[in-house]
Design a protein around this motif. Structure first.
Motif, PDB file in Angstrom:
ATOM      1  N   MET A  46       2.334 -11.013   2.967  1.00  0.00           N
ATOM      2  CA  MET A  46       2.995 -10.289   3.770  1.00  0.00           C
ATOM      3  C   MET A  46       2.186  -8.941   3.489  1.00  0.00           C
ATOM      4  N   LEU A  47       1.755  -7.809   4.175  1.00  0.00           N
ATOM      5  CA  LEU A  47       1.216  -6.607   3.858  1.00  0.00           C
ATOM      6  C   LEU A  47       2.450  -5.556   4.357  1.00  0.00           C
ATOM      7  N   ALA A  48       2.563  -4.785   3.306  1.00  0.00           N
ATOM      8  CA  ALA A  48       3.615  -3.682   3.268  1.00  0.00           C
ATOM      9  C   ALA A  48       3.372  -2.219   2.945  1.00  0.00           C
ATOM     10  N   VAL A  49       3.699  -1.380   3.713  1.00  0.00           N
ATOM     11  CA  VAL A  49       3.649  -0.053   3.107  1.00  0.00           C
ATOM     12  C   VAL A  49       4.867   0.716   2.398  1.00  0.00           C
TER      13      VAL A  49
ATOM     14  N   LEU B 132       0.988  -1.194  -0.005  1.00  0.00           N
ATOM     15  CA  LEU B 132      -0.024  -0.101   0.051  1.00  0.00           C
ATOM     16  C   LEU B 132       0.885   1.343  -0.003  1.00  0.00           C
ATOM     17  N   GLY B 133       0.493   2.184  -0.984  1.00  0.00           N
ATOM     18  CA  GLY B 133       1.233   3.259  -1.025  1.00  0.00           C
ATOM     19  C   GLY B 133       1.070   4.267   0.141  1.00  0.00           C
ATOM     20  N   THR B 134       2.207   4.964   0.625  1.00  0.00           N
ATOM     21  CA  THR B 134       2.140   5.929   1.671  1.00  0.00           C
ATOM     22  C   THR B 134       2.923   7.088   1.297  1.00  0.00           C
TER      23      THR B 134
ATOM     24  N   ARG C  46       4.654   7.533   9.641  1.00  0.00           N
ATOM     25  CA  ARG C  46       3.311   7.466  10.248  1.00  0.00           C
ATOM     26  C   ARG C  46       2.771   6.364   9.995  1.00  0.00           C
ATOM     27  N   ALA C  47       2.729   5.807   8.493  1.00  0.00           N
ATOM     28  CA  ALA C  47       2.227   4.534   7.966  1.00  0.00           C
ATOM     29  C   ALA C  47       2.615   3.384   9.016  1.00  0.00           C
TER      30      ALA C  47
ATOM     31  N   ALA D 267       2.059  -1.069  12.483  1.00  0.00           N
ATOM     32  CA  ALA D 267       2.823  -1.963  13.625  1.00  0.00           C
ATOM     33  C   ALA D 267       1.765  -2.014  14.770  1.00  0.00           C
ATOM     34  N   ASP D 268       1.223  -1.026  15.011  1.00  0.00           N
ATOM     35  CA  ASP D 268       0.248  -1.168  16.029  1.00  0.00           C
ATOM     36  C   ASP D 268      -1.144  -2.012  15.771  1.00  0.00           C
ATOM     37  N   LEU D 269      -1.814  -1.547  14.495  1.00  0.00           N
ATOM     38  CA  LEU D 269      -2.766  -2.336  14.306  1.00  0.00           C
ATOM     39  C   LEU D 269      -2.629  -3.997  13.803  1.00  0.00           C
TER      40      LEU D 269
END
Length: 121
Positions: free
Chosen positions: A48-51, A7-9, A14-15, A20-22
């Protein structure tokens, strides 16, 4: 079939904090990073989910009709993850609830406008 999702940021720090928390609520830990470019998480059970900051240097934008689905182990976890996303600054796109008989999901957008659903079936 899916190896990872990016996912782009426009604000990687901030992302990274948001995800990390979510994603810790789903048992995910940081699995990969390229400092200043991207960070990825995995719970060892799926993709894997990445920003990431866009490789071409242009502004990150979200896709209309694009959505990432995060699998949870219970309706309670769906509720926790959805509430956590909102507490971290995400926006509500549909409160957790039963849809279509066996699908229990809660929808939200992250800090960059990417749409996600956390669900349990």
């Amino acid at each position: 079939m899916i190896g990872y999702i990016m996912l782009g940021t426009n604000d990687l720090d901030r992302a990274t904090k948001f995800y990390a928390d979510l994603l810790s609520l789903l048992g995910a830990k940081q699995a990969m990073t390229d400092p200043g470019r991207f960070v990825g998480w995995s719970n060892g059970k799926g993709p894997m989910l990445a920003v990431t900051k866009p490789h071409d240097g242009n502004k990150a934008t979200f896709g209309n009709g694009t959505m990432v689905a995060l699998a949870a182990d219970s309706q309670e976890t769906v509720n926790k993850v959805h509430a956590k996303a909102l507490s971290l600054g995400g926006t509500d796109e549909g409160a957790p609830g039963l849809r279509g008989g066996t699908f229990y999901g809660g929808y939200f957008r992250d800090l960059d406008g990417n749409k996600l659903v956390v669900f349990h079936m």
